[in-house]
Design a protein around this motif. Structure first.
Motif, PDB file in Angstrom:
ATOM      1  N   GLY A   1     -17.218   3.580  -6.727  1.00  9.32           N
ATOM      2  CA  GLY A   1     -16.580   4.877  -6.923  1.00  9.32           C
ATOM      3  C   GLY A   1     -15.863   5.396  -5.694  1.00  9.32           C
ATOM      4  O   GLY A   1     -15.616   6.593  -5.571  1.00  9.32           O
ATOM      5  N   VAL A   2     -15.521   4.486  -4.779  1.00 12.14           N
ATOM      6  CA  VAL A   2     -14.861   4.870  -3.527  1.00 12.14           C
ATOM      7  C   VAL A   2     -13.398   4.445  -3.595  1.00 12.14           C
ATOM      8  O   VAL A   2     -13.092   3.289  -3.880  1.00 12.14           O
ATOM      9  CB  VAL A   2     -15.561   4.187  -2.324  1.00 12.14           C
ATOM     10  N   ARG A   3     -12.510   5.391  -3.315  1.00 12.91           N
ATOM     11  CA  ARG A   3     -11.078   5.059  -3.271  1.00 12.91           C
ATOM     12  C   ARG A   3     -10.785   4.292  -1.986  1.00 12.91           C
ATOM     13  O   ARG A   3     -11.392   4.561  -0.953  1.00 12.91           O
ATOM     14  CB  ARG A   3     -10.214   6.322  -3.306  1.00 12.91           C
ATOM     15  N   THR A   4      -9.844   3.363  -2.066  1.00 10.46           N
ATOM     16  CA  THR A   4      -9.493   2.596  -0.873  1.00 10.46           C
ATOM     17  C   THR A   4      -8.014   2.722  -0.558  1.00 10.46           C
ATOM     18  O   THR A   4      -7.186   2.893  -1.453  1.00 10.46           O
ATOM     19  CB  THR A   4      -9.820   1.098  -1.037  1.00 10.46           C
ATOM     20  N   VAL A   5      -7.737   2.647   0.712  1.00  7.36           N
ATOM     21  CA  VAL A   5      -6.382   2.559   1.232  1.00  7.36           C
ATOM     22  C   VAL A   5      -6.384   1.291   2.067  1.00  7.36           C
ATOM     23  O   VAL A   5      -7.283   1.094   2.890  1.00  7.36           O
ATOM     24  CB  VAL A   5      -6.039   3.788   2.107  1.00  7.36           C
ATOM     25  N   GLU A   6      -5.405   0.419   1.859  1.00  5.70           N
ATOM     26  CA  GLU A   6      -5.415  -0.878   2.521  1.00  5.70           C
ATOM     27  C   GLU A   6      -4.224  -1.062   3.443  1.00  5.70           C
ATOM     28  O   GLU A   6      -3.122  -0.600   3.147  1.00  5.70           O
ATOM     29  CB  GLU A   6      -5.386  -2.000   1.480  1.00  5.70           C
ATOM     30  N   ALA A   7      -4.470  -1.776   4.544  1.00  6.47           N
ATOM     31  CA  ALA A   7      -3.412  -2.122   5.483  1.00  6.47           C
ATOM     32  C   ALA A   7      -3.698  -3.501   6.060  1.00  6.47           C
ATOM     33  O   ALA A   7      -4.857  -3.919   6.162  1.00  6.47           O
ATOM     34  CB  ALA A   7      -3.321  -1.094   6.603  1.00  6.47           C
ATOM     35  N   THR A   8      -2.623  -4.189   6.450  1.00  6.51           N
ATOM     36  CA  THR A   8      -2.716  -5.519   7.037  1.00  6.51           C
ATOM     37  C   THR A   8      -2.723  -5.453   8.553  1.00  6.51           C
ATOM     38  O   THR A   8      -3.309  -6.289   9.215  1.00  6.51           O
ATOM     39  CB  THR A   8      -1.521  -6.383   6.564  1.00  6.51           C
TER      40      THR A   8
END
Length: 123
Positions: free
Chosen positions: A29-36
């Motif tokens: 239930g955790v939103r994620t923001v992704e980066a390389t």
């Protein structure tokens, strides 16, 4: 279960691995923001507020330690989990000085990652 506003920033240049962690977080239930890369992460944080950083120690443009240090200087006191498959003893020592929630050595069990996240989001 965390509320829907809980967000985690995942920064790792191994895209399949990062996506797997994102799926684990979403299941919790955790939103994620992704980066390389570190510079991508810094741009994202101008638009999104997150409650936890999950940073690889070795990124294409920086180290997780340098990225976390830069973010902290901006006034962010956001906690951090570091991850690494291979890092020098010196880099690991620098990371531990920053008092992360956890330093995970890859490969790690998904259950271990889930447990770290659950402990963090339940506080």
């Amino acid at each position: 279960m965390p509320d829907a506003s809980t967000s985690v920033l995942l920064v790792d240049d191994n895209v399949p691995f990062r996506h797997t962690l994102a799926l684990v977080l979403e299941d919790e239930g955790v939103r994620t923001v992704e980066a390389t890369r570190g510079d991508e992460a810094e741009k994202l944080l101008q638009e999104v507020r997150v409650e936890l950083f999950v940073l690889d120690l070795n990124l294409p443009d920086t180290t997780g330690v340098e990225l976390y240090t830069r973010l902290s200087k901006r006034g962010s006191n956001t906690p951090c989990v570091f991850m690494t498959a291979e890092a020098s003893d010196e880099l690991i020592a620098e990371a531990l000085k920053l008092q992360p929630v956890k330093l995970l050595r890859k490969p790690f069990e998904v259950k271990l990652f889930r447990d770290v996240i659950r402990r963090f989001v339940s506080n």
